[in-house]
Scaffold this active site. Structure first.
Site, PDB file in Angstrom:
ATOM      1  N   HIS A 188       0.732  -1.184  -0.036  1.00  0.00           N
ATOM      2  CA  HIS A 188       0.096   0.136   0.132  1.00  0.00           C
ATOM      3  C   HIS A 188       0.563   1.314  -0.033  1.00  0.00           C
ATOM      4  O   HIS A 188       0.453   2.280   0.526  1.00  0.00           O
ATOM      5  CB  HIS A 188      -0.791   0.094   1.121  1.00  0.00           C
ATOM      6  CG  HIS A 188      -1.859  -1.084   1.533  1.00  0.00           C
ATOM      7  ND1 HIS A 188      -2.903  -1.432   0.951  1.00  0.00           N
ATOM      8  CD2 HIS A 188      -1.285  -2.359   2.017  1.00  0.00           C
ATOM      9  CE1 HIS A 188      -3.285  -2.605   1.153  1.00  0.00           C
ATOM     10  NE2 HIS A 188      -2.481  -3.285   1.934  1.00  0.00           N
TER      11      HIS A 188
ATOM     12  N   GLN B 273      -6.290  -5.737 -42.874  1.00  0.00           N
ATOM     13  CA  GLN B 273      -5.367  -4.904 -43.248  1.00  0.00           C
ATOM     14  C   GLN B 273      -5.050  -3.832 -42.039  1.00  0.00           C
ATOM     15  O   GLN B 273      -4.075  -3.612 -42.245  1.00  0.00           O
ATOM     16  CB  GLN B 273      -5.737  -4.341 -44.639  1.00  0.00           C
ATOM     17  CG  GLN B 273      -4.708  -3.345 -45.047  1.00  0.00           C
ATOM     18  CD  GLN B 273      -4.904  -2.774 -46.606  1.00  0.00           C
ATOM     19  OE1 GLN B 273      -4.749  -3.693 -47.457  1.00  0.00           O
ATOM     20  NE2 GLN B 273      -5.396  -1.633 -46.679  1.00  0.00           N
TER      21      GLN B 273
ATOM     22  N   GLU C  60       9.061   8.301 -17.151  1.00  0.00           N
ATOM     23  CA  GLU C  60       7.844   8.606 -17.195  1.00  0.00           C
ATOM     24  C   GLU C  60       7.144   8.500 -18.776  1.00  0.00           C
ATOM     25  O   GLU C  60       6.056   8.012 -18.712  1.00  0.00           O
ATOM     26  CB  GLU C  60       7.471  10.368 -17.317  1.00  0.00           C
ATOM     27  CG  GLU C  60       7.788  10.685 -15.873  1.00  0.00           C
ATOM     28  CD  GLU C  60       8.154  12.157 -15.806  1.00  0.00           C
ATOM     29  OE1 GLU C  60       7.023  12.986 -15.862  1.00  0.00           O
ATOM     30  OE2 GLU C  60       9.085  12.833 -15.694  1.00  0.00           O
TER      31      GLU C  60
ATOM     32  N   SER D  76      14.172  21.595 -17.345  1.00  0.00           N
ATOM     33  CA  SER D  76      12.764  22.326 -17.751  1.00  0.00           C
ATOM     34  C   SER D  76      13.133  23.785 -18.406  1.00  0.00           C
ATOM     35  O   SER D  76      14.331  24.181 -18.060  1.00  0.00           O
ATOM     36  CB  SER D  76      12.490  22.579 -16.322  1.00  0.00           C
ATOM     37  OG  SER D  76      11.320  23.821 -16.089  1.00  0.00           O
TER      38      SER D  76
ATOM     39  N   LYS E 161      15.813  22.008 -12.381  1.00  0.00           N
ATOM     40  CA  LYS E 161      14.977  20.823 -12.437  1.00  0.00           C
ATOM     41  C   LYS E 161      15.666  19.868 -13.212  1.00  0.00           C
ATOM     42  O   LYS E 161      16.616  20.170 -14.134  1.00  0.00           O
ATOM     43  CB  LYS E 161      13.591  21.032 -13.442  1.00  0.00           C
ATOM     44  CG  LYS E 161      12.388  21.787 -12.583  1.00  0.00           C
ATOM     45  CD  LYS E 161      12.117  21.123 -11.480  1.00  0.00           C
ATOM     46  CE  LYS E 161      11.143  19.660 -11.775  1.00  0.00           C
ATOM     47  NZ  LYS E 161       9.763  20.147 -12.261  1.00  0.00           N
TER      48      LYS E 161
END
Ligand code: ARG
Length: 459
Positions: free
Chosen positions: A156, A322, A290, A277, A283
């Site tokens: 979890h 096709q 991703e 970024s 960044k």
């Protein structure tokens, strides 16, 4: 009226129809398989006395010339030729004359496309298996180094029990091994020749299907022609196999994305496989995992697309079929580049073992061990042990410490049957190494698992 099938027509096809009906813009990818299929078919026709030796020589030379024209870029792919089968045959006839017109004896585009596409899929199947093995090798290199690196095992997404990072990677190795097995079993099942089925019902010509099957590397000849010309299970299987493999890759990718965050800080992807970024100078983004996660969705789309194309089709060949190719081409390409880039990203990433280990010092990862201690050493039934441990966890929370750091006196206040030897059970590394059951996380068991993967890759 330049169509091969124009005999029964009195006016030409509209250019709109040409555009709508044609597959030549993409099925030309199958040119090698198409030419090899024609070479095998012609050789068989000649052996059976259906073609003369001169015809065979002309066809063989002609096809080889067409092949080099395609490979040099000279070949003109025309939408009005509809598909590669007719484009190639037309060019062959233009080069060699009448002998070219005999090639299609005892054959239809229905068995021809089934041969070409099936062989293309089988070849790519092997390439994907090879790429999966290379990826497994790279994962093994990292796993080998970290069989003692503690990492919080989670359920979890909550801290559960201490494991080691090698064990964690071993879970992905298990998935990739199953993926390989799935591709291999599809290969075996689908390595069956459709050639000689002609349009749908077989042919009255005295063909030798075993011979063409052998020439083309198939291990057997299909049983029922009606099924064979309309069967696209081989394409569905590779899409399903790629989808399942990408699903596994997406799970690893998701973990890489999380682990790259400041909150986790378990890995740092190399500069080579990270992006920046355009606005935020600080960044460093995990675009690779991703995109791998994202591409998984696209591959599922192709699987659902083809399943839907095939749904409810009456026997045998229908032009709907096709629509089988583009999604498979796209998914195979996605699979191959995904495997390669994931391998490189893993090879070049930095594993921050120290952060993994410190993350284990929160979340009371040793709780199950305390309960196990109470069962094993104090002869307390597990349910009761679970309750006592819960109280020890609550006490640790109150003291704002992790259960693995609790002092003996607090435990003894909760239950006087607890002894000093409990402290050994609360040491996180001991907890990880205590899980010695087969398939468990102890370093010894992890090494054993990694050894199994190595042996598997050696064979
Ligand atoms: N281009 C067709 C396909 O990819 C080849 C088979 C056409 N057969 C036919 N009877 N129209 O499915």
């Amino acid at each position: 009226m330049d169509k091969m099938w124009s005999g029964r027509f009195s006016s030409s096809a509209s250019s709109l129809l040409d555009e709508f009906n044609a597959s030549i813009m993409y099925d030309r990818k199958l040119y090698q398989e198409d030419i090899e299929g024609s070479l095998a078919h012609a050789a068989m026709l000649a052996k059976q006395g259906i073609l003369t030796t001169e015809d065979l020589i002309a066809i063989t030379d002609g096809l080889n010339q067409v092949k080099s024209e395609i490979e040099s870029g000279e070949f003109e792919w025309k939408i009005s030729d509809e598909d590669l089968h007719m484009g190639i045959e037309k060019r062959l006839t233009a080069i060699i004359g009448d002998a070219g017109k005999k090639l299609h004896t005892a054959r239809s585009r229905n068995d021809q496309v089934a041969v070409d596409f099936r062989r293309w899929v089988l070849k790519r199947n092997k390439e994907i298996v090879e790429a999966l093995k290379l990826l497994m090798n790279e994962v093994l290199v990292v796993a080998d180094k970290h069989t003692e690196t503690l990492i919080p095992g989670m359920t979890h997404l909550q801290h559960a029990q201490p494991t080691n990072f090698g064990f964690h990677l071993g879970a992905y190795l298990s998935m990739f091994k199953r993926d390989i097995e799935r591709f291999e079993s599809s290969y075996e099942r689908n390595n069956v020749s459709p050639l000689g089925c002609a349009a749908l019902a077989g042919t009255p010509h005295n063909v030798d299907r075993d011979m063409t099957a052998e020439l083309l590397g198939f291990s057997s000849v299909s049983t029922n022609c009606l099924d064979t010309v309309s069967d696209r299970d081989f394409a569905l299987e590779i899409l399903f196999n790629i989808s399942t493999m990408m699903m596994h890759i997406s799970r690893l990718s998701e973990e890489l994305v999380m682990w790259s965050s400041y909150e986790f800080g378990f890995v740092e992807l190399s500069d080579e496989y990270s992006t920046g970024s355009s606005i935020m100078p600080q960044k460093k983004n995990p675009d690779v995992p991703e995109l791998l996660r994202g591409k998984t969705g696209r591959v599922y789309g192709s699987l659902m697309g083809l399943l839907t194309v095939m749904k409810g089709l009456p026997l045998a060949y229908n032009k709907d079929t096709q629509e089988d190719k583009e999604g498979v081409f796209d998914s195979v390409e996605t699979a191959l580049i995904s495997l390669e880039i994931l391998k490189e990203a893993i090879k070049t990433m930095e594993v921050k073992a120290h952060n993994m280990e410190s993350a284990c010092s929160v979340g009371h990862l040793a709780a199950t061990d305390l309960a196990d201690y109470l069962v094993e050493k104090c002869d307390i039934p597990f349910r009761e042990a679970h309750f006592i441990t819960g109280r020890a966890v609550a006490k640790s929370e109150e003291l704002k410490i992790d259960l693995s750091d609790i002092e003996l006196k607090y435990l003894q206040e909760i239950d006087s049957r607890i002894n000093k030897d409990v402290l050994e059970f609360l040491i996180l590394r001991n907890s990880m190494n205590a899980r010695t059951s087969a398939g468990g996380t102890s370093t010894a068991r992890t090494k054993e698992q990694l050894e199994q993967f190595k042996n598997y890759l050696k064979d």
